[in-house]
Scaffold this motif. Structure first.
Motif, PDB file in Angstrom:
ATOM      1  N   TYR A 149      14.588  -2.079  -1.190  1.00 51.30           N
ATOM      2  CA  TYR A 149      15.340  -3.289  -0.869  1.00 51.30           C
ATOM      3  C   TYR A 149      16.116  -3.718  -2.108  1.00 51.30           C
ATOM      4  CZ  TYR A 149      13.071  -4.254   3.607  1.00 51.30           C
ATOM      5  OH  TYR A 149      12.651  -4.203   4.907  1.00 51.30           O
ATOM      6  N   VAL A 150      17.382  -4.068  -1.904  1.00 50.87           N
ATOM      7  CA  VAL A 150      18.182  -4.673  -2.971  1.00 50.87           C
ATOM      8  C   VAL A 150      18.430  -6.108  -2.526  1.00 50.87           C
ATOM      9  CG1 VAL A 150      20.298  -4.608  -4.321  1.00 50.87           C
ATOM     10  CG2 VAL A 150      19.246  -2.458  -3.566  1.00 50.87           C
ATOM     11  N   LEU A 151      17.841  -7.041  -3.259  1.00 48.06           N
ATOM     12  CA  LEU A 151      17.959  -8.466  -2.951  1.00 48.06           C
ATOM     13  C   LEU A 151      19.038  -9.036  -3.864  1.00 48.06           C
ATOM     14  CD1 LEU A 151      14.126  -9.242  -2.799  1.00 48.06           C
ATOM     15  CD2 LEU A 151      15.638  -8.404  -0.965  1.00 48.06           C
ATOM     16  N   CYS A 152      20.144  -9.442  -3.266  1.00 49.20           N
ATOM     17  CA  CYS A 152      21.338  -9.849  -4.007  1.00 49.20           C
ATOM     18  C   CYS A 152      21.426 -11.368  -4.039  1.00 49.20           C
ATOM     19  CB  CYS A 152      22.584  -9.275  -3.344  1.00 49.20           C
ATOM     20  SG  CYS A 152      22.524  -7.484  -3.067  1.00 49.20           S
ATOM     21  N   LEU A 153      21.370 -11.929  -5.236  1.00 45.88           N
ATOM     22  CA  LEU A 153      21.386 -13.378  -5.407  1.00 45.88           C
ATOM     23  C   LEU A 153      22.712 -13.819  -6.007  1.00 45.88           C
ATOM     24  CD1 LEU A 153      19.987 -16.159  -5.423  1.00 45.88           C
ATOM     25  CD2 LEU A 153      19.098 -15.556  -7.694  1.00 45.88           C
ATOM     26  N   GLU A 154      23.442 -14.618  -5.244  1.00 51.00           N
ATOM     27  CA  GLU A 154      24.691 -15.191  -5.726  1.00 51.00           C
ATOM     28  C   GLU A 154      24.342 -16.551  -6.309  1.00 51.00           C
ATOM     29  OE1 GLU A 154      27.873 -17.687  -5.793  1.00 51.00           O
ATOM     30  OE2 GLU A 154      27.062 -17.655  -3.774  1.00 51.00           O
ATOM     31  N   SER A 155      24.558 -16.699  -7.606  1.00 51.17           N
ATOM     32  CA  SER A 155      24.062 -17.899  -8.289  1.00 51.17           C
ATOM     33  C   SER A 155      25.150 -18.877  -8.698  1.00 51.17           C
ATOM     34  CB  SER A 155      23.257 -17.485  -9.528  1.00 51.17           C
ATOM     35  OG  SER A 155      24.068 -16.738 -10.411  1.00 51.17           O
ATOM     36  N   PHE A 163      20.615  -8.915  -9.089  1.00 51.02           N
ATOM     37  CA  PHE A 163      20.112  -7.969  -8.102  1.00 51.02           C
ATOM     38  C   PHE A 163      18.649  -7.628  -8.407  1.00 51.02           C
ATOM     39  CE2 PHE A 163      24.626  -7.509  -8.741  1.00 51.02           C
ATOM     40  CZ  PHE A 163      25.137  -7.499  -7.451  1.00 51.02           C
ATOM     41  N   PHE A 164      17.791  -7.876  -7.448  1.00 49.63           N
ATOM     42  CA  PHE A 164      16.388  -7.471  -7.542  1.00 49.63           C
ATOM     43  C   PHE A 164      16.257  -6.180  -6.742  1.00 49.63           C
ATOM     44  CE2 PHE A 164      16.295 -12.050  -8.063  1.00 49.63           C
ATOM     45  CZ  PHE A 164      15.322 -12.269  -9.030  1.00 49.63           C
ATOM     46  N   VAL A 165      15.690  -5.156  -7.339  1.00 51.51           N
ATOM     47  CA  VAL A 165      15.522  -3.871  -6.668  1.00 51.51           C
ATOM     48  C   VAL A 165      14.023  -3.605  -6.568  1.00 51.51           C
ATOM     49  CG1 VAL A 165      16.094  -1.422  -6.694  1.00 51.51           C
ATOM     50  CG2 VAL A 165      17.716  -3.086  -7.642  1.00 51.51           C
ATOM     51  N   LEU A 166      13.522  -3.530  -5.331  1.00 52.41           N
ATOM     52  CA  LEU A 166      12.088  -3.327  -5.115  1.00 52.41           C
ATOM     53  C   LEU A 166      11.866  -2.203  -4.116  1.00 52.41           C
ATOM     54  CD1 LEU A 166      12.583  -6.588  -5.518  1.00 52.41           C
ATOM     55  CD2 LEU A 166      10.173  -6.670  -4.990  1.00 52.41           C
ATOM     56  N   SER A 167      10.908  -1.361  -4.413  1.00 59.93           N
ATOM     57  CA  SER A 167      10.547  -0.322  -3.448  1.00 59.93           C
ATOM     58  C   SER A 167       9.762  -0.977  -2.317  1.00 59.93           C
ATOM     59  CB  SER A 167       9.715   0.773  -4.112  1.00 59.93           C
ATOM     60  OG  SER A 167       8.417   0.289  -4.402  1.00 59.93           O
ATOM     61  N   THR A 168       9.810  -0.378  -1.166  1.00 59.38           N
ATOM     62  CA  THR A 168       9.075  -0.921  -0.017  1.00 59.38           C
ATOM     63  C   THR A 168       7.566  -0.908  -0.259  1.00 59.38           C
ATOM     64  OG1 THR A 168      10.883  -0.399   1.467  1.00 59.38           O
ATOM     65  CG2 THR A 168       8.714  -0.690   2.473  1.00 59.38           C
ATOM     66  N   PRO A 169       6.985   0.150  -0.857  1.00 59.28           N
ATOM     67  CA  PRO A 169       5.546   0.074  -1.141  1.00 59.28           C
ATOM     68  C   PRO A 169       5.177  -1.105  -2.048  1.00 59.28           C
ATOM     69  CG  PRO A 169       6.286   2.353  -1.287  1.00 59.28           C
ATOM     70  CD  PRO A 169       7.518   1.498  -1.134  1.00 59.28           C
ATOM     71  N   VAL A 170       6.031  -1.447  -3.004  1.00 60.56           N
ATOM     72  CA  VAL A 170       5.768  -2.601  -3.874  1.00 60.56           C
ATOM     73  C   VAL A 170       5.843  -3.895  -3.058  1.00 60.56           C
ATOM     74  CG1 VAL A 170       6.729  -3.965  -5.781  1.00 60.56           C
ATOM     75  CG2 VAL A 170       6.420  -1.500  -6.042  1.00 60.56           C
ATOM     76  N   ILE A 171       6.827  -3.991  -2.171  1.00 59.73           N
ATOM     77  CA  ILE A 171       6.931  -5.178  -1.308  1.00 59.73           C
ATOM     78  C   ILE A 171       5.691  -5.281  -0.423  1.00 59.73           C
ATOM     79  CG2 ILE A 171       8.184  -6.210   0.640  1.00 59.73           C
ATOM     80  CD1 ILE A 171      10.762  -5.112  -0.595  1.00 59.73           C
ATOM     81  N   ASP A 172       5.288  -4.171   0.176  1.00 57.83           N
ATOM     82  CA  ASP A 172       4.104  -4.175   1.042  1.00 57.83           C
ATOM     83  C   ASP A 172       2.861  -4.629   0.283  1.00 57.83           C
ATOM     84  OD1 ASP A 172       5.664  -3.251   3.153  1.00 57.83           O
ATOM     85  OD2 ASP A 172       5.038  -1.161   2.919  1.00 57.83           O
ATOM     86  N   ARG A 173       2.686  -4.098  -0.927  1.00 59.21           N
ATOM     87  CA  ARG A 173       1.502  -4.428  -1.731  1.00 59.21           C
ATOM     88  C   ARG A 173       1.525  -5.878  -2.207  1.00 59.21           C
ATOM     89  NH1 ARG A 173       2.105   0.156  -4.266  1.00 59.21           N
ATOM     90  NH2 ARG A 173       3.173  -0.725  -6.066  1.00 59.21           N
ATOM     91  N   THR A 174       2.679  -6.335  -2.634  1.00 54.62           N
ATOM     92  CA  THR A 174       2.787  -7.658  -3.248  1.00 54.62           C
ATOM     93  C   THR A 174       2.899  -8.784  -2.226  1.00 54.62           C
ATOM     94  OG1 THR A 174       3.959  -6.598  -5.086  1.00 54.62           O
ATOM     95  CG2 THR A 174       4.050  -9.000  -4.980  1.00 54.62           C
TER      96      THR A 174
END
Length: 184
Positions: free
Chosen positions: A118-124, A139-150
């Motif tokens: 997932y690329v989470l794009c924050l317009e600030s 831009f926050f870049v997270l793998s899906t396994p990290v999202i699932d775990r966290t």
């Protein structure tokens, strides 16, 4: 008479006029989401591909599937004004997903996140004009396994929670390498 892909038949308007109309509301979350996906595609050198619609992930990269989500501190409010909010990103699991390639719905036995990253794009920016200024995006870049775990089965995640968990945004110039590192 056969139409070209860049002109109307029976309507005295240009395709550029339609584009200006269709994308006229820069404050719209829909427009922001399209722009965020475009930025990610540009970072990956995939901006020459046509925009997809309804596909279960936003970007297919050789070694993974990417979902792009966008949010901002300023959101449209009643009367055309903007209000400051706490940005959130949609990370919900889904049981069903549409595949343009197979031209069919795919179903998982239980809800899941269909992308690998997932690329989470924050317009600030504090003004809608900041949408076109890449220095106003993170831009926050997270793998899906990290999202699932966290975050488990959470449907959304706030910027505050991302920071609390130790995730740090990257600037546009580092986006491609961060995505590739995350996808491994």
């Amino acid at each position: 008479m056969k139409a070209k892909l860049d002109e109307f038949i029976g309507l005295d308007r240009s395709l550029d006029e339609f584009r200006r109309w269709a994308l006229s509301d820069w404050k719209s979350p829909t427009t922001r989401a399209l722009l965020a996906e475009y930025y990610v595609r540009c970072a990956l050198g995939l901006d020459g591909e046509p925009a997809g619609d309804w596909e279960y992930v936003d970007i297919h990269l050789g070694n993974g599937k990417i979902e792009v989500k966008a949010s901002a501190y300023l959101q449209p409010a009643r009367g055309g004004d903007m209000k400051r909010t706490s940005p959130r990103f949609d990370i919900k699991e889904k049981e069903w997903a549409w595949s343009n390639e197979a031209w069919e719905w795919m179903r998982s036995e239980s809800p899941k996140r269909w992308a690998d990253c997932y690329v989470l794009c924050l317009e600030s920016a504090d003004a809608a004009s900041g949408l076109l200024d890449l220095s106003q995006w993170e831009f926050f870049v997270l793998s899906t396994p990290v999202i699932d775990r966290t975050f488990g089965r959470q449907k959304t995640v706030s910027v505050g929670r991302l920071l609390q968990e130790g995730f740090r945004p990257v600037a546009f110039g580092s986006l491609e390498s961060e995505i590739k590192r995350t996808l491994g």
